[in-house]
Design a protein around this motif. Structure first.
Motif, PDB file in Angstrom:
ATOM      1  N   ASN A  46       0.811  -1.340   0.026  1.00 17.27           N
ATOM      2  CA  ASN A  46      -0.022  -0.166  -0.103  1.00 17.27           C
ATOM      3  C   ASN A  46       0.834   1.363   0.183  1.00 17.27           C
ATOM      4  O   ASN A  46       0.468   2.274  -0.589  1.00 17.27           O
ATOM      5  N   TYR A  47       1.948   1.141   0.552  1.00  9.93           N
ATOM      6  CA  TYR A  47       2.856   2.381   0.399  1.00  9.93           C
ATOM      7  C   TYR A  47       3.278   2.568  -1.096  1.00  9.93           C
ATOM      8  O   TYR A  47       3.558   3.724  -1.370  1.00  9.93           O
ATOM      9  N   LEU A  48       3.825   1.596  -1.630  1.00 14.87           N
ATOM     10  CA  LEU A  48       3.985   1.566  -2.990  1.00 14.87           C
ATOM     11  C   LEU A  48       2.897   2.217  -3.809  1.00 14.87           C
ATOM     12  O   LEU A  48       3.047   3.229  -4.641  1.00 14.87           O
ATOM     13  N   ILE A  99       0.405   9.381  -5.463  1.00 17.63           N
ATOM     14  CA  ILE A  99       0.858  10.782  -5.405  1.00 17.63           C
ATOM     15  C   ILE A  99       1.346  11.200  -6.761  1.00 17.63           C
ATOM     16  O   ILE A  99       1.252  12.647  -7.013  1.00 17.63           O
ATOM     17  N   ASN A 100       2.265  10.462  -7.393  1.00 18.78           N
ATOM     18  CA  ASN A 100       2.876  10.934  -8.469  1.00 18.78           C
ATOM     19  C   ASN A 100       2.070  11.288  -9.619  1.00 18.78           C
ATOM     20  O   ASN A 100       2.146  12.053 -10.527  1.00 18.78           O
ATOM     21  N   GLY A 113      -0.974   4.288 -11.620  1.00 14.79           N
ATOM     22  CA  GLY A 113       0.048   4.907 -10.951  1.00 14.79           C
ATOM     23  C   GLY A 113       1.258   4.059 -10.674  1.00 14.79           C
ATOM     24  O   GLY A 113       2.254   4.508 -10.430  1.00 14.79           O
ATOM     25  N   VAL A 114       0.984   2.827 -10.942  1.00 16.05           N
ATOM     26  CA  VAL A 114       2.187   1.794 -10.514  1.00 16.05           C
ATOM     27  C   VAL A 114       3.560   2.287 -11.464  1.00 16.05           C
ATOM     28  O   VAL A 114       4.440   1.920 -10.940  1.00 16.05           O
ATOM     29  N   ASP A 116      11.248   7.431  -2.853  1.00 16.52           N
ATOM     30  CA  ASP A 116      10.214   8.217  -1.961  1.00 16.52           C
ATOM     31  C   ASP A 116       9.555   7.413  -1.114  1.00 16.52           C
ATOM     32  O   ASP A 116       8.451   8.075  -0.476  1.00 16.52           O
ATOM     33  N   VAL A 117       9.406   6.122  -1.157  1.00 17.32           N
ATOM     34  CA  VAL A 117       8.462   5.134  -0.502  1.00 17.32           C
ATOM     35  C   VAL A 117       8.637   5.294   0.914  1.00 17.32           C
ATOM     36  O   VAL A 117       9.794   4.993   1.400  1.00 17.32           O
ATOM     37  N   LYS A 118       7.806   5.278   1.915  1.00 15.57           N
ATOM     38  CA  LYS A 118       7.724   4.968   3.390  1.00 15.57           C
ATOM     39  C   LYS A 118       8.371   3.644   3.539  1.00 15.57           C
ATOM     40  O   LYS A 118       7.986   2.542   2.764  1.00 15.57           O
ATOM     41  N   ASN A 119       9.052   3.267   4.747  1.00 17.15           N
ATOM     42  CA  ASN A 119       9.955   1.909   4.802  1.00 17.15           C
ATOM     43  C   ASN A 119       8.581   1.306   5.636  1.00 17.15           C
ATOM     44  O   ASN A 119       7.844   1.789   6.299  1.00 17.15           O
ATOM     45  N   LYS A 120       8.973  -0.048   5.884  1.00 20.02           N
ATOM     46  CA  LYS A 120       7.907  -0.779   6.773  1.00 20.02           C
ATOM     47  C   LYS A 120       7.853  -0.415   7.927  1.00 20.02           C
ATOM     48  O   LYS A 120       6.718  -0.845   8.593  1.00 20.02           O
TER      49      LYS A 120
END
Length: 126
Positions: A44-46, A52-53, A104-105, A112-116
């Motif tokens: 989901n973070y991906l 967003i992009n 968006g994928v 820029d993705v949040k980590n686990k």
């Protein structure tokens, strides 16, 4: 998420996130699962980063005739404001939300993705 209140850590629910259910291509989910595992993050973070992009880009070139036929139900949580922006964008472009999510994928920036561990962050009392 954890909050530091009066010198004590209290576990709380992140109220900025809401549950959301949609249908997404099974093959895209498989691909994202591998990417997430390799980069110590969550699918989901991906997806959020790709959304967003796309929203920043402000345009979308989507062929409705090429929609995937292998869609499965996918439940996750998204940032509330991001989901509202996504709904507005999809409606404005006359698309379904899952179309925009899948589109968006291709715009995911792994840097820029949040980590686990983001969900275990500690925030100070507001």
């Amino acid at each position: 998420m954890w909050k530091m209140i009066d010198g004590k850590l209290i576990q709380t629910v992140d109220v900025s996130r809401i549950k959301f259910r949609t249908n997404i291509s099974k093959s895209i989910l498989k691909e994202l699962t591998v990417i997430a595992k390799e980069n110590r993050t969550h699918v989901n973070y991906l997806l959020e980063n790709g959304i967003i992009n796309v929203l920043i880009k402000g345009s979308i070139s989507y062929n409705k005739d090429l929609r995937p036929k292998d869609r499965v139900q996918y439940k996750t949580t998204y940032d509330k404001e991001l989901l509202e922006s996504l709904r507005w964008f999809a409606k404005e472009k006359n698309l379904f939300i899952n179309d925009v999510i899948e589109y968006g994928v291709q715009f995911i920036n792994i840097n820029d993705v949040k980590n686990k561990n983001y969900r275990y962050r500690i925030e100070q009392k507001e």
